[in-house]
Design an enzyme around this catalytic site. Structure first.
Site, mmCIF file in Angstrom:
data_model
loop_
_atom_site.group_PDB
_atom_site.id
_atom_site.type_symbol
_atom_site.label_atom_id
_atom_site.label_comp_id
_atom_site.label_asym_id
_atom_site.label_seq_id
_atom_site.Cartn_x
_atom_site.Cartn_y
_atom_site.Cartn_z
ATOM 1 N N HIS A 2 30.246 45.320 -4.990
ATOM 2 C CA HIS A 2 30.625 45.769 -6.406
ATOM 3 C C HIS A 2 30.551 47.203 -6.052
ATOM 4 O O HIS A 2 30.835 48.244 -7.055
ATOM 5 C CB HIS A 2 29.363 45.538 -7.197
ATOM 6 C CG HIS A 2 29.266 44.034 -7.349
ATOM 7 N ND1 HIS A 2 30.392 43.358 -7.744
ATOM 8 C CD2 HIS A 2 28.121 43.486 -7.580
ATOM 9 C CE1 HIS A 2 30.060 42.124 -8.282
ATOM 10 N NE2 HIS A 2 28.877 42.030 -7.989
ATOM 11 N N GLU B 116 29.441 46.822 -11.263
ATOM 12 C CA GLU B 116 30.617 47.601 -10.755
ATOM 13 C C GLU B 116 31.137 48.616 -11.818
ATOM 14 O O GLU B 116 31.333 49.773 -11.313
ATOM 15 C CB GLU B 116 31.917 46.686 -10.539
ATOM 16 C CG GLU B 116 33.131 47.321 -9.942
ATOM 17 C CD GLU B 116 34.415 46.594 -10.122
ATOM 18 O OE1 GLU B 116 34.387 45.325 -9.770
ATOM 19 O OE2 GLU B 116 35.325 46.972 -10.098
#
Ligand code: F3S
Length: 283
Positions: free
Chosen positions: A73, A125
């Site tokens: 991420h 993310e």
């Protein structure tokens, strides 16, 4: 009974790469800290923990000399600064497709654009992308969120990699009449779309669909919903033990697919168990 495995089932490139890096790191260091769970799969997390990979949600508590791993991420620049200041060895498993979003967003912010990130505000993310713009970017989930923003004349849009093209198209359509200049970087990774399309196509051909993946894995749950929406009976399970013989009654073709956090061993175990059950029911 035919057992058909969907194309693109299981790990995407970024998750596979992060896991390979973790395996390699635990072979070299007694303890490695993952900055958040590496993957939504209980068995894999347990196996890695036994090898010395420990999840750490608060990197500021890590001792000097620790080894820490950024997951696929990605993370914001403060994590890299912290590692430098504290003498932490950083293993960076940021997916290259996520790193590309960081670069795009940072460049747009430097060029003076108001940066919008199409994404989920609670997802690490999307938060990492914002951090790479010096916290200037704003996360929007849909055109509805634009109402709460003071839009500038020059706007740039980037996407969290798991967004859909339809969401991006809706956002762009809503922005166009409101801004003077709009630049859009389609940073969607198509691994998720390819997996969903292949699973959908398979669900339409079979009598039963088995979807393998963690119950907490959002992409696996979505995969199960997509398959079930075809009308084909669909079961979401985490491992082969959950398969039930009665599901196979009258089934000539069974389809198998798996979410992005599902290892090949879990898929193979389900297929092997299906073969066993099929042999029993045909006796
Ligand atoms: Fe990377 Fe796409 Fe997977 S962005 S982590 S390959 S879903």
């Amino acid at each position: 009974m035919d057992i058909l495995l969907a194309e693109h089932a299981g790990f995407c490139f970024g998750v596979r790469r992060a896991l390979e890096m973790a395996e390699e790191a635990t072979g070299r260091h007694a303890r490695v800290y993952a900055l958040g769970p590496l993957i939504h799969n209980r068995q894999v997390v347990e196996r890695l923990r036994a090898q010395g990979l420990v999840v750490c949600e608060q990197p500021e508590t890590l001792a000097r000399g620790s080894v820490a791993m950024i997951r696929a991420h990605g993370a914001g620049p403060t994590m890299y600064d912290l590692a430098r200041e504290r003498g932490i060895t950083l293993l960076d498993a940021t997916c290259p497709f996520v790193a590309r979003v960081h670069q795009k967003a940072a460049q747009y912010a430097r060029d003076g654009y108001q940066v919008l990130v199409l994404g989920d505000p609670n997802h690490p993310e999307a938060q990492g992308i914002v951090a790479h713009t010096g916290d200037q970017a704003r996360i929007v989930q849909s055109p509805d969120d634009l109402a709460g923003l003071r839009l500038q004349r020059q706007v740039a849009v980037v996407c969290q990699t798991t967004q859909t093209l339809e969401s991006l198209q809706r956002l762009v359509a809503a922005l166009l009449p409101q801004v003077q200049e709009l630049v859009v970087a389609n940073t969607i990774c198509d691994a998720t779309a390819r997996r969903q399309e292949a699973s959908l196509a398979l669900a339409r051909q079979v009598d039963l669909m088995i979807v393998i993946g963690g119950y907490h894995s959002a992409n696996t749950r979505r995969l199960a919903e997509i398959c079930a929406a075809t009308g084909t009976p669909t079961h979401h399970l985490e491992d082969a033990e959950e398969l039930q013989e009665q599901w196979l009654t009258g089934v000539a073709k069974v389809g198998v697919t798996a979410g992005a956090s599902t290892p090949a061993e879990a898929i193979e175990a389900v297929i092997a168990r299906l073969e066993e059950l099929a042999a029993q029911t045909s006796k």
